[in-house]
Write a protein that holds these residues in place. Structure first.
Motif, PDB file in Angstrom:
ATOM      1  N   LEU A 176       0.833  -1.203   0.000  1.00 32.64           N
ATOM      2  CA  LEU A 176       0.000   0.000   0.000  1.00 32.64           C
ATOM      3  C   LEU A 176       0.868   1.254   0.000  1.00 32.64           C
ATOM      4  O   LEU A 176       0.598   2.202  -0.741  1.00 32.64           O
ATOM      5  CB  LEU A 176      -0.944   0.003   1.203  1.00 32.64           C
ATOM      6  N   LEU A 177       1.921   1.262   0.807  1.00 30.13           N
ATOM      7  CA  LEU A 177       2.831   2.413   0.821  1.00 30.13           C
ATOM      8  C   LEU A 177       3.489   2.586  -0.550  1.00 30.13           C
ATOM      9  O   LEU A 177       3.620   3.705  -1.041  1.00 30.13           O
ATOM     10  CB  LEU A 177       3.895   2.239   1.905  1.00 30.13           C
ATOM     11  N   LYS A 178       3.874   1.476  -1.162  1.00 29.89           N
ATOM     12  CA  LYS A 178       4.476   1.535  -2.500  1.00 29.89           C
ATOM     13  C   LYS A 178       3.470   2.090  -3.503  1.00 29.89           C
ATOM     14  O   LYS A 178       3.813   2.926  -4.344  1.00 29.89           O
ATOM     15  CB  LYS A 178       4.942   0.144  -2.924  1.00 29.89           C
ATOM     16  N   LEU A 179       2.229   1.665  -3.393  1.00 31.23           N
ATOM     17  CA  LEU A 179       1.172   2.137  -4.281  1.00 31.23           C
ATOM     18  C   LEU A 179       0.950   3.645  -4.114  1.00 31.23           C
ATOM     19  O   LEU A 179       0.837   4.377  -5.100  1.00 31.23           O
ATOM     20  CB  LEU A 179      -0.115   1.368  -3.965  1.00 31.23           C
ATOM     21  N   LEU A 180       0.924   4.111  -2.872  1.00 29.77           N
ATOM     22  CA  LEU A 180       0.767   5.549  -2.611  1.00 29.77           C
ATOM     23  C   LEU A 180       1.940   6.339  -3.192  1.00 29.77           C
ATOM     24  O   LEU A 180       1.761   7.404  -3.773  1.00 29.77           O
ATOM     25  CB  LEU A 180       0.658   5.820  -1.108  1.00 29.77           C
ATOM     26  N   ARG A 181       3.139   5.808  -3.017  1.00 31.24           N
ATOM     27  CA  ARG A 181       4.344   6.483  -3.495  1.00 31.24           C
ATOM     28  C   ARG A 181       4.368   6.553  -5.027  1.00 31.24           C
ATOM     29  O   ARG A 181       4.719   7.580  -5.604  1.00 31.24           O
ATOM     30  CB  ARG A 181       5.578   5.745  -2.972  1.00 31.24           C
ATOM     31  N   GLU A 214      -1.832   9.449  -6.299  1.00 30.04           N
ATOM     32  CA  GLU A 214      -3.217   9.902  -6.271  1.00 30.04           C
ATOM     33  C   GLU A 214      -4.050   8.900  -5.476  1.00 30.04           C
ATOM     34  O   GLU A 214      -3.709   7.728  -5.381  1.00 30.04           O
ATOM     35  CB  GLU A 214      -3.788  10.078  -7.665  1.00 30.04           C
ATOM     36  N   LEU A 215      -5.136   9.401  -4.896  1.00 29.71           N
ATOM     37  CA  LEU A 215      -6.017   8.556  -4.099  1.00 29.71           C
ATOM     38  C   LEU A 215      -7.186   8.075  -4.959  1.00 29.71           C
ATOM     39  O   LEU A 215      -8.265   8.656  -4.940  1.00 29.71           O
ATOM     40  CB  LEU A 215      -6.532   9.318  -2.866  1.00 29.71           C
ATOM     41  N   THR A 216      -6.949   7.023  -5.703  1.00 28.88           N
ATOM     42  CA  THR A 216      -8.020   6.439  -6.498  1.00 28.88           C
ATOM     43  C   THR A 216      -8.957   5.681  -5.560  1.00 28.88           C
ATOM     44  O   THR A 216      -8.645   5.456  -4.384  1.00 28.88           O
ATOM     45  CB  THR A 216      -7.442   5.467  -7.540  1.00 28.88           C
ATOM     46  N   ASP A 217     -10.091   5.262  -6.071  1.00 32.96           N
ATOM     47  CA  ASP A 217     -11.033   4.502  -5.251  1.00 32.96           C
ATOM     48  C   ASP A 217     -10.403   3.215  -4.734  1.00 32.96           C
ATOM     49  O   ASP A 217     -10.641   2.812  -3.597  1.00 32.96           O
ATOM     50  CB  ASP A 217     -12.305   4.195  -6.044  1.00 32.96           C
ATOM     51  N   ASP A 218      -9.582   2.576  -5.557  1.00 32.25           N
ATOM     52  CA  ASP A 218      -8.898   1.350  -5.155  1.00 32.25           C
ATOM     53  C   ASP A 218      -7.919   1.611  -4.013  1.00 32.25           C
ATOM     54  O   ASP A 218      -7.882   0.869  -3.030  1.00 32.25           O
ATOM     55  CB  ASP A 218      -8.157   0.760  -6.363  1.00 32.25           C
ATOM     56  N   VAL A 219      -7.155   2.672  -4.126  1.00 31.90           N
ATOM     57  CA  VAL A 219      -6.188   3.023  -3.083  1.00 31.90           C
ATOM     58  C   VAL A 219      -6.925   3.397  -1.795  1.00 31.90           C
ATOM     59  O   VAL A 219      -6.527   2.975  -0.707  1.00 31.90           O
ATOM     60  CB  VAL A 219      -5.261   4.173  -3.553  1.00 31.90           C
ATOM     61  N   LYS A 220      -8.000   4.137  -1.909  1.00 31.95           N
ATOM     62  CA  LYS A 220      -8.796   4.512  -0.724  1.00 31.95           C
ATOM     63  C   LYS A 220      -9.344   3.276  -0.025  1.00 31.95           C
ATOM     64  O   LYS A 220      -9.327   3.194   1.202  1.00 31.95           O
ATOM     65  CB  LYS A 220      -9.947   5.435  -1.111  1.00 31.95           C
ATOM     66  N   ALA A 221      -9.831   2.317  -0.797  1.00 30.83           N
ATOM     67  CA  ALA A 221     -10.372   1.089  -0.207  1.00 30.83           C
ATOM     68  C   ALA A 221      -9.291   0.324   0.552  1.00 30.83           C
ATOM     69  O   ALA A 221      -9.532  -0.163   1.672  1.00 30.83           O
ATOM     70  CB  ALA A 221     -10.979   0.212  -1.294  1.00 30.83           C
TER      71      ALA A 221
END
Length: 87
Positions: A56-61, A65-72
């Motif tokens: 998740l941290l890698k995805l944020l980095r 952007e905070l996509t719906d998938d990242v927010k979930a």
């Protein structure tokens, strides 16, 4: 909000961890906590994310952007951590 924005001198917090704690603060995860517990919450959240949700941290980095998938995924990680954290 001021407590979660504080950073140790000469040790800046990585942006992905800043996003996680600001997201937690603006979405109500910190509301039931006393101000005195916020710094410990933040430290322990960072350690929890490093240990259990590194992807998740890698995805944020990388996405930046905070996509719906990242927010979930962030909501799920915060919910998991909330079960563990006792003020």
């Amino acid at each position: 909000m001021v407590e979660v924005l504080k950073q140790p001198q000469y040790r800046p917090v990585p942006v992905e961890k800043q996003v996680a704690i600001i997201y937690a603060a603006t979405n109500g995860s910190l509301d039931p906590l006393p101000v005195a517990a916020l710094q410990r919450y933040e430290r322990e959240l960072h350690a929890f994310l490093d240990a259990k949700h590194a992807e998740l941290l890698k995805l944020l980095r990388e996405k930046k952007e905070l996509t719906d998938d990242v927010k979930a995924k962030l909501d799920a990680a915060l919910a998991d951590f909330g079960k563990l954290f006792k003020p």
